[in-house]
Design an enzyme around this catalytic site. Structure first.
Site, PDB file in Angstrom:
ATOM      1  N   GLN A  70       0.815  -1.210   0.000  1.00 28.82           N
ATOM      2  CA  GLN A  70       0.000   0.000   0.000  1.00 28.82           C
ATOM      3  C   GLN A  70       0.851   1.264   0.000  1.00 28.82           C
ATOM      4  O   GLN A  70       0.316   2.373  -0.040  1.00 28.82           O
ATOM      5  CB  GLN A  70      -0.922   0.001   1.223  1.00 28.82           C
ATOM      6  N   HIS A 136      -1.134   0.265   5.635  1.00 24.60           N
ATOM      7  CA  HIS A 136      -1.723   1.271   6.530  1.00 24.60           C
ATOM      8  C   HIS A 136      -0.825   2.495   6.725  1.00 24.60           C
ATOM      9  O   HIS A 136      -0.465   2.861   7.838  1.00 24.60           O
ATOM     10  CB  HIS A 136      -2.083   0.649   7.884  1.00 24.60           C
ATOM     11  N   GLU A 229     -15.314   4.138   8.927  1.00 23.77           N
ATOM     12  CA  GLU A 229     -15.925   5.231   9.690  1.00 23.77           C
ATOM     13  C   GLU A 229     -15.731   6.585   9.022  1.00 23.77           C
ATOM     14  O   GLU A 229     -14.720   6.820   8.357  1.00 23.77           O
ATOM     15  CB  GLU A 229     -15.300   5.311  11.086  1.00 23.77           C
ATOM     16  N   TYR A 239     -10.547   8.173  19.278  1.00 24.62           N
ATOM     17  CA  TYR A 239     -11.560   7.606  18.395  1.00 24.62           C
ATOM     18  C   TYR A 239     -11.633   6.076  18.460  1.00 24.62           C
ATOM     19  O   TYR A 239     -12.299   5.458  17.649  1.00 24.62           O
ATOM     20  CB  TYR A 239     -11.382   8.159  16.980  1.00 24.62           C
ATOM     21  N   TYR A 250     -10.441 -10.138  10.131  1.00 24.93           N
ATOM     22  CA  TYR A 250     -10.551 -10.780   8.825  1.00 24.93           C
ATOM     23  C   TYR A 250     -10.730 -12.277   9.017  1.00 24.93           C
ATOM     24  O   TYR A 250      -9.995 -12.913   9.767  1.00 24.93           O
ATOM     25  CB  TYR A 250      -9.311 -10.485   7.980  1.00 24.93           C
TER      26      TYR A 250
END
Length: 359
Positions: A70, A136, A229, A239, A250
């Site tokens: 990523q 991430h 979210e 949060y 997963y």
């Protein structure tokens, strides 16, 4: 806060026009004068796309980039005073010098007059710690009305518990000045054991952020399996990730204690279950598509390949409408251009820059 079923809606207000094709996994688009576009390719290239769709050669001057998984070249935004200072901010995966780790970083640079190179390149933020991970990274950049920069940072997947700790940048939103300095009114300035750049914490992987109509920064973040979210991060607030979540591991099974709420932790403004894998985020402030779309929030879906038009009332999501779902392409970014139109990037090896034309 809530989880709404998406309502189908035809693209009555707009048609799709291809601006450019042949981009390799584009990640972000920004706008420069003369109807040109700056586009990042995750593999590590910054391109200039002309109004005729022609793609220029790679812009030179980028630092080493840890491209893979990523990671790679991620967000790009232009400074609010770009017309006079030609300043751009670029988010990228920064390799660890002499090591195997990497982290999210943001550079500030000047785009040369001929738009072929970055000059005066300086890294103004580097996430700590470096982690050996390909996942991430975040990362979206938003310039607030006061000129500060907000940056969304992922938890790096393997270090999710660090999202609850204030001695690192993993799973955080940070706020810095344009030169990388820490604003004196950040919530954790002067607090022992806390990094002063941190604005909010307990986030997972924010790949969308934008300035709201109310001047606050809005963001969305990936959940695990379910629980994506939308949040409006407030200073010093927690949060919840990974203590509370509307997702699950997963393959099934609860995350942690399987909680969706806990004292001292914020509830999302909205969540998706199942996950749509959101990326890109923009409010439409123009009236180019008529009153029904003005003020709506637009979010791309990587998983299902559509653009989500989100209707808000009194700060709450009241309806969702799927756009572009016939293309079934992974939507990576969505932005409103200087012309008031919406532009979309598709995350493919033959990625496209699309424009939504009012009917």
């Amino acid at each position: 806060m809530g989880c709404l079923a998406s309502g189908g809606a035809a693209m009555a207000q707009a048609s799709v026009e291809r601006v450019a094709t042949g981009l390799e996994n584009p990640w972000a688009v920004a706008f420069v004068p003369d109807q040109r576009f700056l586009v990042t390719e995750r593999a590590g290239r910054l391109r200039v796309v002309g109004p005729d769709g022609r793609i220029g050669g790679p812009v030179s001057g980028l630092p080493p980039i840890a491209a893979g998984g990523q990671g790679g070249l991620l967000d790009v935004v232009t400074d609010s005073a770009f017309a006079s200072n030609r300043t751009v901010y670029v988010c990228f995966s920064e390799p660890e010098a002499g090591g195997s780790g990497n982290s999210t970083a943001v550079l500030r640079a000047t785009l040369s007059g001929d738009a072929t190179r970055l000059e005066n390149v300086r890294v103004i933020f580097s996430q700590r710690p470096k982690v050996a991970s390909r996942a991430h990274f975040g990362c979206r950049i938003v310039e607030a009305r006061d000129g500060t920069l907000f940056i969304t940072l992922g938890d790096r997947f393997s270090r999710k518990e660090d999202a609850q700790k204030l001695d690192n940048h993993l799973g955080k939103v940070v706020r810095i000045q344009k030169d990388g300095a820490v604003p004196a009114d950040n919530p954790f300035v002067g607090r022992a054991g806390a990094l002063p750049e941190i604005w909010s914490y307990g986030h997972r992987n924010g790949q969308g952020a934008t300035l709201g109509l109310d001047g606050r920064v809005w963001m969305h973040e990936h959940g695990a399996q379910g629980g994506d979210e939308i949040n409006v991060p407030q200073p010093g607030r927690n949060y919840g990730w990974p203590v509370i979540t509307y997702g699950e591991n997963y393959g099934g099974g609860k995350i942690g204690d399987g909680l969706t709420a806990k004292d001292g932790m914020e509830q999302p403004l909205h969540y998706w279950a199942p996950s749509i894998a959101p990326s890109g985020m923009a409010f439409l402030t123009s009236d180019r598509y008529g009153p029904a779309w003005k003020g709506n929030l637009f979010v791309g879906s990587l998983k299902f390949g559509y653009l989500d038009r989100i209707v808000l009332k009194d700060g709450k999501v009241v309806a969702e409408h799927k756009l572009l779902e016939d293309g079934r392409a992974r939507i990576r970014d969505v932005r409103q251009g200087p012309d008031g139109l919406l532009y979309v990037l598709t995350d493919e090896s033959d990625g496209k820059l699309l424009r939504l034309r009012p009917q």
